[in-house]
Write an enzyme that holds these catalytic residues in place. Structure first.
Site, PDB file in Angstrom:
ATOM      1  N   HIS A   1       2.623  17.818 -28.371  1.00 12.80           N
ATOM      2  CA  HIS A   1       2.640  16.059 -28.101  1.00 12.80           C
ATOM      3  C   HIS A   1       1.445  15.706 -28.708  1.00 12.80           C
ATOM      4  CE1 HIS A   1       5.936  16.943 -25.295  1.00 12.80           C
ATOM      5  NE2 HIS A   1       6.059  15.451 -24.800  1.00 12.80           N
TER       6      HIS A   1
ATOM      7  N   LYS B   1       8.967  23.159 -15.154  1.00 14.48           N
ATOM      8  CA  LYS B   1       7.935  21.770 -14.819  1.00 14.48           C
ATOM      9  C   LYS B   1       7.511  22.051 -13.590  1.00 14.48           C
ATOM     10  CE  LYS B   1       6.451  17.277 -15.471  1.00 14.48           C
ATOM     11  NZ  LYS B   1       6.895  16.089 -16.117  1.00 14.48           N
TER      12      LYS B   1
ATOM     13  N   GLU C   1      -3.789  17.862 -13.118  1.00 12.89           N
ATOM     14  CA  GLU C   1      -3.742  18.147 -14.304  1.00 12.89           C
ATOM     15  C   GLU C   1      -5.222  18.672 -14.927  1.00 12.89           C
ATOM     16  OE1 GLU C   1      -2.398  14.919 -17.049  1.00 12.89           O
ATOM     17  OE2 GLU C   1      -2.028  16.433 -18.638  1.00 12.89           O
TER      18      GLU C   1
ATOM     19  N   HIS D   1      10.699   9.369 -29.405  1.00 10.05           N
ATOM     20  CA  HIS D   1       9.867  10.372 -28.948  1.00 10.05           C
ATOM     21  C   HIS D   1      10.156  11.860 -29.087  1.00 10.05           C
ATOM     22  CE1 HIS D   1       6.987  11.860 -26.087  1.00 10.05           C
ATOM     23  NE2 HIS D   1       7.611  12.408 -25.432  1.00 10.05           N
TER      24      HIS D   1
ATOM     25  N   LYS E   1       3.825  11.858 -11.505  1.00  9.16           N
ATOM     26  CA  LYS E   1       3.091  10.855 -12.141  1.00  9.16           C
ATOM     27  C   LYS E   1       3.860   9.556 -12.198  1.00  9.16           C
ATOM     28  CE  LYS E   1       0.324  13.752 -15.319  1.00  9.16           C
ATOM     29  NZ  LYS E   1       0.100  13.750 -16.895  1.00  9.16           N
TER      30      LYS E   1
ATOM     31  N   ARG F   1      -1.545  22.281 -16.489  1.00  7.39           N
ATOM     32  CA  ARG F   1      -0.176  21.358 -16.676  1.00  7.39           C
ATOM     33  C   ARG F   1      -0.498  20.684 -18.013  1.00  7.39           C
ATOM     34  NH1 ARG F   1       1.100  16.726 -12.293  1.00  7.39           N
ATOM     35  NH2 ARG F   1       2.628  15.557 -13.606  1.00  7.39           N
TER      36      ARG F   1
ATOM     37  N   GLU G   1      12.434  18.090 -25.178  1.00  3.35           N
ATOM     38  CA  GLU G   1      11.635  18.558 -23.986  1.00  3.35           C
ATOM     39  C   GLU G   1      12.274  19.959 -23.380  1.00  3.35           C
ATOM     40  OE1 GLU G   1       8.637  17.316 -23.339  1.00  3.35           O
ATOM     41  OE2 GLU G   1       8.948  15.269 -24.392  1.00  3.35           O
TER      42      GLU G   1
ATOM     43  N   HIS H   1       2.304  12.326 -30.802  1.00  7.13           N
ATOM     44  CA  HIS H   1       2.012  10.664 -30.376  1.00  7.13           C
ATOM     45  C   HIS H   1       1.945  10.033 -31.729  1.00  7.13           C
ATOM     46  CE1 HIS H   1       1.335  12.141 -25.959  1.00  7.13           C
ATOM     47  NE2 HIS H   1       2.611  11.556 -26.118  1.00  7.13           N
TER      48      HIS H   1
ATOM     49  N   ARG I   1       0.804  -1.193   0.032  1.00 12.25           N
ATOM     50  CA  ARG I   1       0.109   0.106   0.080  1.00 12.25           C
ATOM     51  C   ARG I   1       0.751   1.264   0.131  1.00 12.25           C
ATOM     52  NH1 ARG I   1      -2.950  -2.696   4.150  1.00 12.25           N
ATOM     53  NH2 ARG I   1      -4.480  -3.848   3.447  1.00 12.25           N
TER      54      ARG I   1
ATOM     55  N   ASN J   1       1.746  19.590 -22.666  1.00 20.29           N
ATOM     56  CA  ASN J   1       1.576  18.602 -24.008  1.00 20.29           C
ATOM     57  C   ASN J   1       1.802  19.450 -25.208  1.00 20.29           C
ATOM     58  OD1 ASN J   1       0.599  16.538 -22.445  1.00 20.29           O
ATOM     59  ND2 ASN J   1      -1.341  17.239 -22.421  1.00 20.29           N
TER      60      ASN J   1
HETATM   61  N1  LIG Z   1       6.056  10.267 -15.325  1.00 20.65           N
HETATM   62  C1  LIG Z   1       6.119  11.386 -16.151  1.00 20.65           C
HETATM   63  O1  LIG Z   1       5.733  12.503 -15.802  1.00 20.65           O
HETATM   64  C2  LIG Z   1       6.803  11.188 -17.432  1.00 20.65           C
HETATM   65  C3  LIG Z   1       6.952  12.144 -18.159  1.00 20.65           C
HETATM   66  C4  LIG Z   1       7.859  12.047 -19.419  1.00 20.65           C
HETATM   67  C5  LIG Z   1       8.156  10.811 -19.905  1.00 20.65           C
HETATM   68  N2  LIG Z   1       7.895   9.813 -19.036  1.00 20.65           N
HETATM   69  C6  LIG Z   1       8.200   8.568 -19.503  1.00 20.65           C
HETATM   70  O2  LIG Z   1       9.708   8.444 -19.620  1.00 20.65           O
HETATM   71  C7  LIG Z   1      10.204   7.222 -20.484  1.00 20.65           C
HETATM   72  C8  LIG Z   1      11.106   7.846 -21.506  1.00 20.65           C
HETATM   73  O3  LIG Z   1      12.202   8.231 -20.760  1.00 20.65           O
HETATM   74  P1  LIG Z   1      13.682   8.122 -21.250  1.00 20.65           P
HETATM   75  O4  LIG Z   1      13.634   8.845 -22.644  1.00 20.65           O
HETATM   76  O5  LIG Z   1      14.594   8.434 -20.254  1.00 20.65           O
HETATM   77  O6  LIG Z   1      13.987   6.480 -21.448  1.00 20.65           O
HETATM   78  P2  LIG Z   1      14.485   5.269 -20.811  1.00 20.65           P
HETATM   79  O7  LIG Z   1      14.506   5.365 -19.402  1.00 20.65           O
HETATM   80  O8  LIG Z   1      13.875   4.211 -21.700  1.00 20.65           O
HETATM   81  O9  LIG Z   1      16.033   5.407 -21.296  1.00 20.65           O
HETATM   82  C9  LIG Z   1      16.560   5.608 -22.761  1.00 20.65           C
HETATM   83  C10 LIG Z   1      17.645   4.603 -23.082  1.00 20.65           C
HETATM   84  O10 LIG Z   1      18.894   5.221 -22.427  1.00 20.65           O
HETATM   85  C11 LIG Z   1      19.397   4.322 -21.647  1.00 20.65           C
HETATM   86  N3  LIG Z   1      20.157   4.979 -20.648  1.00 20.65           N
HETATM   87  C12 LIG Z   1      19.549   5.679 -19.510  1.00 20.65           C
HETATM   88  N4  LIG Z   1      20.486   6.482 -18.641  1.00 20.65           N
HETATM   89  C13 LIG Z   1      21.498   6.185 -19.426  1.00 20.65           C
HETATM   90  C14 LIG Z   1      23.018   6.531 -19.131  1.00 20.65           C
HETATM   91  N5  LIG Z   1      23.222   7.353 -18.155  1.00 20.65           N
HETATM   92  N6  LIG Z   1      23.900   6.164 -19.833  1.00 20.65           N
HETATM   93  C15 LIG Z   1      23.786   5.179 -20.869  1.00 20.65           C
HETATM   94  N7  LIG Z   1      22.562   4.668 -21.128  1.00 20.65           N
HETATM   95  C16 LIG Z   1      21.415   5.157 -20.447  1.00 20.65           C
HETATM   96  C17 LIG Z   1      18.349   3.049 -21.187  1.00 20.65           C
HETATM   97  O11 LIG Z   1      18.865   2.050 -20.832  1.00 20.65           O
HETATM   98  C18 LIG Z   1      17.478   3.252 -22.389  1.00 20.65           C
HETATM   99  O12 LIG Z   1      18.009   2.134 -23.491  1.00 20.65           O
HETATM  100  C19 LIG Z   1       8.755   6.958 -21.259  1.00 20.65           C
HETATM  101  O13 LIG Z   1       8.318   5.635 -20.725  1.00 20.65           O
HETATM  102  C20 LIG Z   1       7.819   8.090 -20.700  1.00 20.65           C
HETATM  103  O14 LIG Z   1       6.372   7.650 -20.897  1.00 20.65           O
HETATM  104  C21 LIG Z   1       6.996  10.098 -17.817  1.00 20.65           C
END
Ligand SMILES: NC(=O)c1ccc[n+]([C@@H]2O[C@H](COP(=O)([O-])OP(=O)(O)OC[C@H]3O[C@@H](n4cnc5c(N)ncnc54)[C@H](O)[C@@H]3O)[C@@H](O)[C@H]2O)c1
Length: 334
Positions: free
Chosen positions: A222, A201, A211, A236, A117, A215, A159, A226, A95, A219
């Site tokens: 975006h 942010k 949201e 992305h 989130k 907030r 971003e 998408h 929980r 987007n």
């Molecule tokens: N919660 C939120 O508010 C929010 C906002 C934006 C995005 N997201 C989510 O974030 C995700 C995308 O995040 P991301 O772009 O960081 O992708 P990711 O976490 O998939 O990382 C991208 C790649 O980089 C590699 N990597 C990460 N750090 C590294 C480092 N220091 N050295 C070498 N390789 C490294 C990872 O292994 C992966 O292959 C999506 O799932 C998206 O939905 C969430």
């Protein structure tokens, strides 16, 4: 909460090995495991596909087996994939237990780790299951970015550029006179940039955690992105860059944005390794947009810029968006 510009060794105070379990992925662990001697850890494969029920189920079973309890802290060390998984798992395990993040991608630092989130996907439907819950700490160490591949830097910069467009023209000014190599060479400048983005942010999210309004401006770009991501197989960041160019066209028509800004934005996108044109099937992309959850009847909620640094949402006729896609596609064809 924030330890910006920090050192990864601070983790030992924030979450000592005796009561913390690290969740990370194979790439991050391969490059950085030497910082985390003595920590128990669970290492996932890399990639978006990990954001599933199956992962949560497997991890929860492993936590139980390791004896994780209400006093345990989960530490997500990785990009957005890892921080989303860690935040969600910690929100539901027993929980809810304590968690913290050490983001290791630029996108993770400026975006995914902020705002509370935490979500996983249901098949192709992204972030359909999730919680809103804040980590106890977010620790940045820019040294961790040294191993990040160029494509991931560009993803993060999309971003960063977005924050400039919607909230802070100073970010755009800095981006215009620099490039990826420059930020790698001058870590102090990179830190300033990251802090500026976190600030943007944070301000937006704390004004509207659930949201309901403000907030939504996050987007920007975006909506089309998408669809581009799904139809054209782009990353992305690439899709967000192109989506912002479509959103600028719409902003020119409906919010009075100066068309010169679009040219300025194109130049910035190029500097950070992002495309500015795309050949695509307009009907296919428009079809996907029509089924977008932000659509009501024949109108669509769309983030527009009246001028650089200012954004708001407008309910627009769907036809207007389709028209902007048409003209973007024609321009890309030249
Ligand atoms: N919660 C939120 O508010 C929010 C906002 C934006 C995005 N997201 C989510 O974030 C995700 C995308 O995040 P991301 O772009 O960081 O992708 P990711 O976490 O998939 O990382 C991208 C790649 O980089 C590699 N990597 C990460 N750090 C590294 C480092 N220091 N050295 C070498 N390789 C490294 C990872 O292994 C992966 O292959 C999506 O799932 C998206 O939905 C969430």
């Amino acid at each position: 909460l924030y330890h910006l510009n920090g050192d990864v060794q601070e983790l030992r105070q924030l979450a000592p090995p005796s009561r913390a379990i690290i969740i990370t992925d194979v790439h991050v662990w391969a490059a950085h495991q030497h910082h985390f001697d003595g920590y128990r850890h669970l290492v996932l494969d890399a990639g978006e596909a990990q954001k599933s029920w199956k992962t949560i189920e497997d991890l929860a079973a492993q936590l139980l087996q390791m004896g994780a309890h209400r006093g345990t802290t989960l530490v997500g060390i990785g990009g957005g994939t890892i921080t989303d998984i860690t935040g969600f798992l910690a929100s539901v395990y027993m929980r809810g237990i304590d968690f913290g993040f050490v983001p290791t991608t630029l996108l993770g630092m400026v975006d995914a780790s902020i705002g509370g989130k935490n979500g996983i996907n249901m098949g192709p439907n992204k972030n359909m299951i999730g919680t809103i819950r804040q980590p106890r700490f977010i620790l940045h160490d820019n040294q961790l970015l040294h191993s990040l591949p160029d494509a991931e830097w560009s993803n993060g910069f999309a971003e960063v550029i977005k924050y400039g467009c919607i909230a802070d023209v100073r970010i755009l000014k800095t981006l215009e006179i620099s490039d990826l190599g420059w930020f790698r060479k001058y870590p102090g400048k990179l830190s300033e940039l990251i802090v500026g983005c976190v600030d943007v942010k944070n301000k937006i999210v704390s004004a509207d955690e659930q949201e309901s309004g403000l907030r939504k401006i996050l987007n920007f770009g975006h909506t089309a992105a998408h669809a581009f991501e799904r139809v054209c197989g782009l990353s992305h960041g690439q899709a967000v860059g192109l989506g912002m160019l479509v959103a600028c066209r719409i902003s020119e028509q409906f919010a009075g944005l100066d068309s010169g800004f679009r040219t300025q934005l194109e130049q910035i996108l190029k500097r950070y390794g992002l495309p500015t044109a795309l050949e695509f099937d307009v009907h296919q992309v428009a079809g996907l947009l029509r089924s977008d959850k932000k659509r009501t009847d024949d109108a669509i909620d769309f983030v527009v810029l009246p001028r650089p640094g200012v954004a708001h949402t407008r309910l627009l006729p769907f036809a207007a968006v389709e028209e902007a896609l048409q003209s973007f596609s024609r321009a890309s064809d030249r």
